[in-house]
Design an enzyme around this catalytic site. Structure first.
Site, PDB file in Angstrom:
ATOM      1  N   GLY A 222       0.793  -1.172   0.084  1.00  0.00           N
ATOM      2  CA  GLY A 222       0.183  -0.102   0.007  1.00  0.00           C
ATOM      3  C   GLY A 222       0.718   1.312   0.040  1.00  0.00           C
ATOM      4  O   GLY A 222       1.936   1.110  -0.134  1.00  0.00           O
ATOM      5  N   ILE A 223       0.283   2.324   0.058  1.00  0.00           N
ATOM      6  CA  ILE A 223       0.847   3.789   0.115  1.00  0.00           C
ATOM      7  C   ILE A 223       1.146   4.105   1.641  1.00  0.00           C
ATOM      8  O   ILE A 223       0.845   3.699   2.659  1.00  0.00           O
ATOM      9  CB  ILE A 223       0.027   4.707  -0.175  1.00  0.00           C
ATOM     10  CG1 ILE A 223      -0.696   4.627  -1.516  1.00  0.00           C
ATOM     11  CG2 ILE A 223       0.533   6.077  -0.375  1.00  0.00           C
ATOM     12  CD1 ILE A 223      -1.686   5.414  -2.291  1.00  0.00           C
ATOM     13  N   GLY A 224       2.677   4.482   1.657  1.00  0.00           N
ATOM     14  CA  GLY A 224       3.048   4.929   3.171  1.00  0.00           C
ATOM     15  C   GLY A 224       4.184   4.328   3.292  1.00  0.00           C
ATOM     16  O   GLY A 224       5.010   3.530   2.552  1.00  0.00           O
ATOM     17  N   GLY A 225       5.083   4.707   4.401  1.00  0.00           N
ATOM     18  CA  GLY A 225       6.376   4.369   5.020  1.00  0.00           C
ATOM     19  C   GLY A 225       6.608   3.060   5.407  1.00  0.00           C
ATOM     20  O   GLY A 225       7.439   2.376   4.873  1.00  0.00           O
ATOM     21  N   MET A 226       5.463   2.471   5.945  1.00  0.00           N
ATOM     22  CA  MET A 226       5.759   1.119   6.346  1.00  0.00           C
ATOM     23  C   MET A 226       5.563   0.051   5.087  1.00  0.00           C
ATOM     24  O   MET A 226       6.520  -0.972   5.262  1.00  0.00           O
ATOM     25  CB  MET A 226       4.423   0.663   7.480  1.00  0.00           C
ATOM     26  CG  MET A 226       4.684   1.407   8.833  1.00  0.00           C
ATOM     27  SD  MET A 226       3.325   0.948  10.014  1.00  0.00           S
ATOM     28  CE  MET A 226       3.924   1.814  11.346  1.00  0.00           C
ATOM     29  N   GLU A 247      -2.306  -2.542  -6.444  1.00  0.00           N
ATOM     30  CA  GLU A 247      -2.983  -1.376  -7.007  1.00  0.00           C
ATOM     31  C   GLU A 247      -2.138  -0.355  -7.293  1.00  0.00           C
ATOM     32  O   GLU A 247      -2.056   0.157  -8.316  1.00  0.00           O
ATOM     33  CB  GLU A 247      -3.844  -0.984  -5.710  1.00  0.00           C
ATOM     34  CG  GLU A 247      -4.631   0.198  -5.879  1.00  0.00           C
ATOM     35  CD  GLU A 247      -5.402   0.882  -4.740  1.00  0.00           C
ATOM     36  OE1 GLU A 247      -6.483   0.100  -4.533  1.00  0.00           O
ATOM     37  OE2 GLU A 247      -4.908   1.554  -3.832  1.00  0.00           O
ATOM     38  N   ILE A 322      -4.862   3.921  10.106  1.00  0.00           N
ATOM     39  CA  ILE A 322      -4.751   5.083  11.190  1.00  0.00           C
ATOM     40  C   ILE A 322      -5.230   4.746  12.401  1.00  0.00           C
ATOM     41  O   ILE A 322      -4.366   5.052  13.394  1.00  0.00           O
ATOM     42  CB  ILE A 322      -5.811   6.333  10.618  1.00  0.00           C
ATOM     43  CG1 ILE A 322      -5.170   6.788   9.279  1.00  0.00           C
ATOM     44  CG2 ILE A 322      -5.762   7.329  11.618  1.00  0.00           C
ATOM     45  CD1 ILE A 322      -6.130   7.514   8.710  1.00  0.00           C
ATOM     46  N   GLY A 345      -8.121   0.116  -2.336  1.00  0.00           N
ATOM     47  CA  GLY A 345      -8.308  -1.505  -2.525  1.00  0.00           C
ATOM     48  C   GLY A 345      -8.171  -2.137  -1.148  1.00  0.00           C
ATOM     49  O   GLY A 345      -8.101  -3.345  -1.384  1.00  0.00           O
TER      50      GLY A 345
END
Length: 449
Positions: A222-226, A247, A322, A345
């Site tokens: 997915g999107i993001g730092g982790m 995605e 979150i 997604g």
């Protein structure tokens, strides 16, 4: 047929092209990197000159820059922005009262255009240069763009010579016969979306997830730092024969590919191809995907379909969230009533990964953050913040990960869930969470403390 003659007939200036927009129109900007640049600028200039041009309703998603039409002095009086998935720029539009979110699973978007919206007044999108067969490739975003064009009264393409050509299956291009007007930009570089350096917490979470991934696994990040930290760690790991069906395609996948770990040889479908529906990153990514036979773009109703994902063995889905409550309800779209991103997604990939033979889905977040008052605020809470949008229900949550551990909540009772979630919460808040769990009736005396 001589497509060059047809091209010359339809070629015009941005200033002329935007004259087709009328007050009250729905104007679609496509998705992410396909948002227009010179058309957007020309329309913004027209709106400033013609304040009577009002009630313009724009659609887009994952904006990589602030749309020019949203920066005009009277933006609030003349337009609104409607996002399918908010980026940081779109979050600002929402905060400023001219941006709104359309709640929808990303996978449903093409059908939504065809069956529900049915009519778009004008579509402006960036595309790659026309090929010898008269097709304009959508480049970095297959997404829902073919469906948008199908229901659009007027279609204007903005040709950018720097848009990568991304190979694929169906719905990755538009033919000149289906285009009304053509404009050209001078080669504005694709917008950067750098991953950024992972934090210590990101790396701690990645260290817990990577050992759960087997050789031959298929990845969705997915999107993001982790998720990006997981990608970076995979690139340095001993894993081999990995695949991609995701995605969003990000720089981390390029690093894994360059490390020789992405063969896609063990995929049950689309063997040998790294599949995505849109891509955003840095020039490294854009150069890698350009005309690369190892890459396959596809519309989102294929890529994000849980039934498609389920066909791929050992599917690993890794996403951010979150906030999560003690029963396992997940909020990934908003903080209270403040909108942050979108459904995307996440739920589709959670469902598909669980249906995959050997598949796993991981939702991760930091255990806590510091509030403006300097106090530790837990992301694991007894009940979600009022206004939180629930992205994944408690019945769908599989693995949950913080820097303090990884727990599998599938099939657990409410008291077991509370115990497991509290075990990976920040140590400073665990005793309070136990009391909260007791007060809402999901803590047993036999639970470990």
């Amino acid at each position: 047929m001589n497509y060059e003659k047809e091209y010359a007939k339809k070629l015009t200036t941005p200033e002329e092209a935007v004259k087709i927009v009328k007050s009250g129109d729905w104007v679609d900007y496509g998705w992410c990197a396909n948002h227009p640049r010179v058309l957007d600028k020309a329309l913004a200039e027209r709106m400033i000159k013609e304040p009577s041009l009002t009630d313009l309703k724009f659609r887009g998603g994952v904006a990589l820059w602030m749309p020019e039409v949203a920066k005009i002095p009277n933006a609030k009086e003349q337009m609104c922005w409607n996002s399918w998935h908010a980026s940081g720029y779109e979050r600002k539009l929402t905060d400023n009262g001219i941006g709104y979110y359309a709640p929808l699973r990303f996978s449903e978007l093409p059908r939504n255009y065809r069956d529900n919206i049915k009519h778009v007044d004008v579509t402006f999108i960036q595309v790659a240069p026309m090929d010898k067969h008269g097709y304009f490739n959508f480049g970095l975003s297959a997404s829902d763009i073919a469906a948008v064009i199908e229901v659009s009264e007027k279609v204007v393409v903005e040709v950018n010579p720097l848009m990568p050509v991304v190979l694929g299956g169906t719905e990755v291009s538009v033919h000149i016969d289906d285009v009304d007007l053509i404009v050209e930009n001078e080669g504005i570089p694709m917008a950067d979306l750098p991953s950024g350096a992972p934090s210590e917490i990101d790396e701690a979470v990645a260290k817990l997830i990577v050992p759960e991934i087997p050789n031959g696994a298929c990845l969705q990040l997915g999107i993001g730092g982790m998720p990006n930290a997981v990608g970076a760690m995979i690139a340095k790991s001993d894993l081999k024969d990995l695949s991609v069906h995701t995605e969003m395609y990000v720089d981390g996948f390029v690093d894994i590919a360059n490390a020789g770990k992405l063969t896609c040889a063990q995929k049950n479908i689309d063997k040998g191809r790294q599949v995505f529906t849109f891509a955003a990153g840095t020039k490294k990514l854009y150069d890698y995907v350009d005309n690369n036979p190892a890459i396959m773009a596809a519309p989102v109703d294929y890529v994000n379909d849980a039934r498609v994902i389920a066909q791929i063995d050992n599917f690993m889905s890794i996403n951010n969230c979150i906030e999560v409550d003690l029963t396992g309800q997940v909020a990934s779209e908003s903080v209270g009533h403040r909108h942050i991103s979108g459904a995307g997604g996440q739920l589709d990939f959670m469902l598909g990964a669980y249906l995959s033979k050997g598949g796993k889905s991981f939702l991760c977040c930091s255990s806590a953050f510091k509030g403006h008052d300097g106090e530790i605020k837990s992301r694991i809470v007894p009940t979600l913040t009022p206004g939180d949008a629930i992205t994944a229900t408690r019945t769908n949550l599989n693995y949950f990960v913080t820097e303090y551990g990884i727990v599998n909540l599938k099939g657990m009772t409410t008291w077991q869930r509370a115990e497991k979630l509290i075990s990976v919460a920040h140590p400073d808040v665990r005793e309070k969470l136990i009391k909260d769990a007791e007060s809402i009736g999901i803590w047993r005396n036999s639970n470990k403390r």
